[in-house]
Design a protein around this motif. Structure first.
Motif, PDB file in Angstrom:
ATOM      1  N   VAL A 185       0.826  -1.172   0.163  1.00 16.82           N
ATOM      2  CA  VAL A 185      -0.193   0.152   0.140  1.00 16.82           C
ATOM      3  C   VAL A 185       0.937   1.409  -0.013  1.00 16.82           C
ATOM      4  O   VAL A 185       1.974   1.282   0.795  1.00 16.82           O
ATOM      5  N   THR A 186       0.481   2.263  -0.700  1.00 16.55           N
ATOM      6  CA  THR A 186       1.335   3.412  -0.986  1.00 16.55           C
ATOM      7  C   THR A 186       1.263   4.385   0.404  1.00 16.55           C
ATOM      8  O   THR A 186       0.300   4.049   1.333  1.00 16.55           O
ATOM      9  N   ALA A 187       2.258   4.856   0.833  1.00 11.71           N
ATOM     10  CA  ALA A 187       2.318   5.734   2.141  1.00 11.71           C
ATOM     11  C   ALA A 187       1.150   6.589   2.487  1.00 11.71           C
ATOM     12  O   ALA A 187       0.589   6.519   3.523  1.00 11.71           O
ATOM     13  N   SER A 188       0.785   7.217   1.274  1.00  8.10           N
ATOM     14  CA  SER A 188      -0.192   8.266   1.458  1.00  8.10           C
ATOM     15  C   SER A 188      -1.830   7.427   1.525  1.00  8.10           C
ATOM     16  O   SER A 188      -2.432   7.913   2.420  1.00  8.10           O
ATOM     17  N   MET A 189      -1.737   6.380   1.005  1.00  2.52           N
ATOM     18  CA  MET A 189      -3.155   5.744   1.129  1.00  2.52           C
ATOM     19  C   MET A 189      -3.129   5.105   2.543  1.00  2.52           C
ATOM     20  O   MET A 189      -4.270   4.874   3.394  1.00  2.52           O
ATOM     21  N   ALA A 190      -1.795   4.555   2.969  1.00  2.59           N
ATOM     22  CA  ALA A 190      -1.833   3.892   4.500  1.00  2.59           C
ATOM     23  C   ALA A 190      -2.055   4.971   5.232  1.00  2.59           C
ATOM     24  O   ALA A 190      -2.895   4.609   6.520  1.00  2.59           O
ATOM     25  N   ALA A 191      -1.780   6.189   5.248  1.00  2.00           N
ATOM     26  CA  ALA A 191      -2.024   6.984   6.374  1.00  2.00           C
ATOM     27  C   ALA A 191      -3.770   7.415   6.236  1.00  2.00           C
ATOM     28  O   ALA A 191      -4.058   7.633   7.277  1.00  2.00           O
ATOM     29  N   TYR A 204      -5.825  -2.584   5.319  1.00  2.00           N
ATOM     30  CA  TYR A 204      -5.341  -3.022   4.037  1.00  2.00           C
ATOM     31  C   TYR A 204      -6.416  -3.452   2.898  1.00  2.00           C
ATOM     32  O   TYR A 204      -6.575  -2.968   2.049  1.00  2.00           O
ATOM     33  N   GLU A 205      -7.456  -4.047   3.465  1.00  2.00           N
ATOM     34  CA  GLU A 205      -8.481  -4.255   2.499  1.00  2.00           C
ATOM     35  C   GLU A 205      -9.147  -2.993   2.075  1.00  2.00           C
ATOM     36  O   GLU A 205      -9.686  -2.842   0.899  1.00  2.00           O
ATOM     37  N   LEU A 206      -9.304  -2.051   2.946  1.00  2.00           N
ATOM     38  CA  LEU A 206     -10.024  -0.868   2.478  1.00  2.00           C
ATOM     39  C   LEU A 206      -9.104  -0.276   1.379  1.00  2.00           C
ATOM     40  O   LEU A 206      -9.446   0.542   0.479  1.00  2.00           O
ATOM     41  N   ALA A 207      -7.726  -0.255   1.546  1.00  2.87           N
ATOM     42  CA  ALA A 207      -6.845   0.430   0.459  1.00  2.87           C
ATOM     43  C   ALA A 207      -6.872  -0.239  -0.944  1.00  2.87           C
ATOM     44  O   ALA A 207      -6.419   0.266  -1.902  1.00  2.87           O
ATOM     45  N   GLN A 208      -7.379  -1.558  -0.946  1.00  7.10           N
ATOM     46  CA  GLN A 208      -7.456  -2.335  -2.254  1.00  7.10           C
ATOM     47  C   GLN A 208      -8.857  -2.024  -2.843  1.00  7.10           C
ATOM     48  O   GLN A 208      -9.097  -2.347  -3.896  1.00  7.10           O
ATOM     49  N   GLU A 209      -9.721  -1.543  -2.085  1.00 10.79           N
ATOM     50  CA  GLU A 209     -11.045  -1.279  -2.926  1.00 10.79           C
ATOM     51  C   GLU A 209     -10.959  -0.086  -3.817  1.00 10.79           C
ATOM     52  O   GLU A 209     -10.845   1.132  -3.380  1.00 10.79           O
ATOM     53  N   ASP A 210     -11.498  -0.331  -4.985  1.00 16.14           N
ATOM     54  CA  ASP A 210     -11.434   0.807  -5.850  1.00 16.14           C
ATOM     55  C   ASP A 210     -12.261   2.006  -5.601  1.00 16.14           C
ATOM     56  O   ASP A 210     -11.978   2.980  -5.631  1.00 16.14           O
ATOM     57  N   SER A 211     -13.600   1.705  -5.078  1.00 16.32           N
ATOM     58  CA  SER A 211     -14.467   2.727  -4.842  1.00 16.32           C
ATOM     59  C   SER A 211     -13.907   3.374  -3.523  1.00 16.32           C
ATOM     60  O   SER A 211     -14.139   4.972  -3.805  1.00 16.32           O
ATOM     61  N   PHE A 212     -12.954   2.776  -2.523  1.00 15.70           N
ATOM     62  CA  PHE A 212     -12.490   3.854  -1.687  1.00 15.70           C
ATOM     63  C   PHE A 212     -11.373   4.671  -2.285  1.00 15.70           C
ATOM     64  O   PHE A 212     -11.213   6.020  -1.734  1.00 15.70           O
TER      65      PHE A 212
END
Ligand SMILES: [Zn+2]
Length: 336
Positions: A185-191, A204-212
């Motif tokens: 996951v990228t640092a900015s998305m992780a934040a 982690y799952e949320l970071a993988q969601e396109d809609s998110f």
């Protein structure tokens, strides 16, 4: 890099490490342990550390040396007395357990203790679990089991009662960020996602969601619309861009939460606090708006967002709710 991450897991679980060292020091090593903690908390690293300690040829002050033949082979996954089991597809199957037991009881391997680690132990199917249970009830030789799980209650109670439970400490936000960055996951998305949930797996799952990912972008556009566009442009944005992507109440709630975090970031930037941002990649954009907005105006805006969140739960019409929110926030700017 990888080494640093591992150390991070061990660092953040100091109490657990100390407990394992105390067990080793007293030489009261049990037949079976369950390391119980969320995904990303470093269970495998801790199990590997304990295995090294148990088998190290020259431990110093209850710390494995990391340089002996045994430590090195454990690190590279090649120690003949150590076995790691993972789910084969969806679950851990009986024949995996049978193979494990054969290996753990076979004579002719290296002298000394044998250790096996079962990752995702909650995913043993019932015949695998019952096979393991028999082995735990009648341990043969000098064998130690380390079961890893993020769902202790899903483990058969009869297995639980044969194992010493070692709960891991909950991770802080930095620990979760580090763990999901390690998973790609990228640092900015992780934040951002670690503001939405304190569960590493869910983050982690949320970071993988396109809609998110889309929502995150859309919220930044909404900030832009509120701060830089006219009333009519901002309202048009709500109708044409925002609403189509925020169909469900839960979507809308995520959107409002993200908007709240964006404005909290702007306040943090204004106050010179940058370490905890939810959108660290927007530092420049937020800095511009932190200069334009007085604290009083930012307070009005954040209050408006919190109000909107409350109204969302009172089942107010969501288009209307967002339109009112945008108008209130833009007027807040006028009062500066
Ligand atoms: Zn060693």
């Amino acid at each position: 890099m990888l080494e640093d991450v591992k150390n991070q897991s061990l660092q953040s679980q100091q109490q657990v490490i100390k407990r394992l060292q105390a067990i080793y020091k007293r030489q009261r090593i049990g037949h079976a342990y369950i390391l119980d903690g969320p995904n990303g908390a470093g269970k495998e690293e801790i199990a590997r550390y304990f295995t090294k300690l148990l088998l190290c040829m020259e431990p110093k002050e209850n710390v494995p040396c990391e340089t002996c033949n045994s430590c090195k082979r454990i690190q590279s996954g090649n120690h003949p007395n150590v076995m790691l089991i993972r789910p084969d597809g969806q679950d851990i199957k009986k024949d995996q357990m049978v193979n494990l037991i054969i290996k753990m009881t076979k004579k002719g391997y290296e002298e000394g203790r044998k250790v096996y680690v079962i990752a995702n132990a909650e995913r043993m199917n019932s015949s695998a679990a019952n096979t393991l249970l028999k082995f735990l009830e009648e341990p043969e030789g000098n064998v130690t089991a380390i079961l890893l799980t993020d769902s202790y209650t899903s483990i058969l109670p009869t297995i639980q009662s044969r194992c010493q439970r070692i709960p891991l400490q909950p991770m802080n936000r930095e620990g979760i960020m580090e763990s999901i960055i390690q998973q790609g996951v990228t640092a900015s998305m992780a934040a951002t996602v670690t503001m939405m949930t304190v569960d590493a797996h869910a983050a982690y799952e949320l970071a993988q969601e396109d809609s998110f990912v889309q929502k995150r972008k859309l919220v930044l556009k909404l900030v832009q619309a509120i701060e830089q566009q006219s009333q009519s442009e901002a309202l048009l944005f709500i109708q044409t861009d925002w609403m189509p992507l925020m169909k469900e109440k839960s979507d809308c709630e995520q959107g409002i939460d993200l908007l709240l975090f964006a404005y909290r970031d702007i306040v943090a930037v204004k106050a010179g606090l940058q370490s905890t941002l939810a959108f660290p990649d927007q530092l420049e954009f937020f800095t511009r708006h932190s200069v334009k907005n007085a604290y009083s105006s930012l307070t009005v805006k954040i209050d408006a967002i919190l109000q909107a969140k409350k109204r969302l739960h009172q089942n107010m019409n969501r288009t209307l709710l967002l339109e009112q929110l945008v108008l209130t926030m833009q007027e807040g700017l006028l009062f500066v």
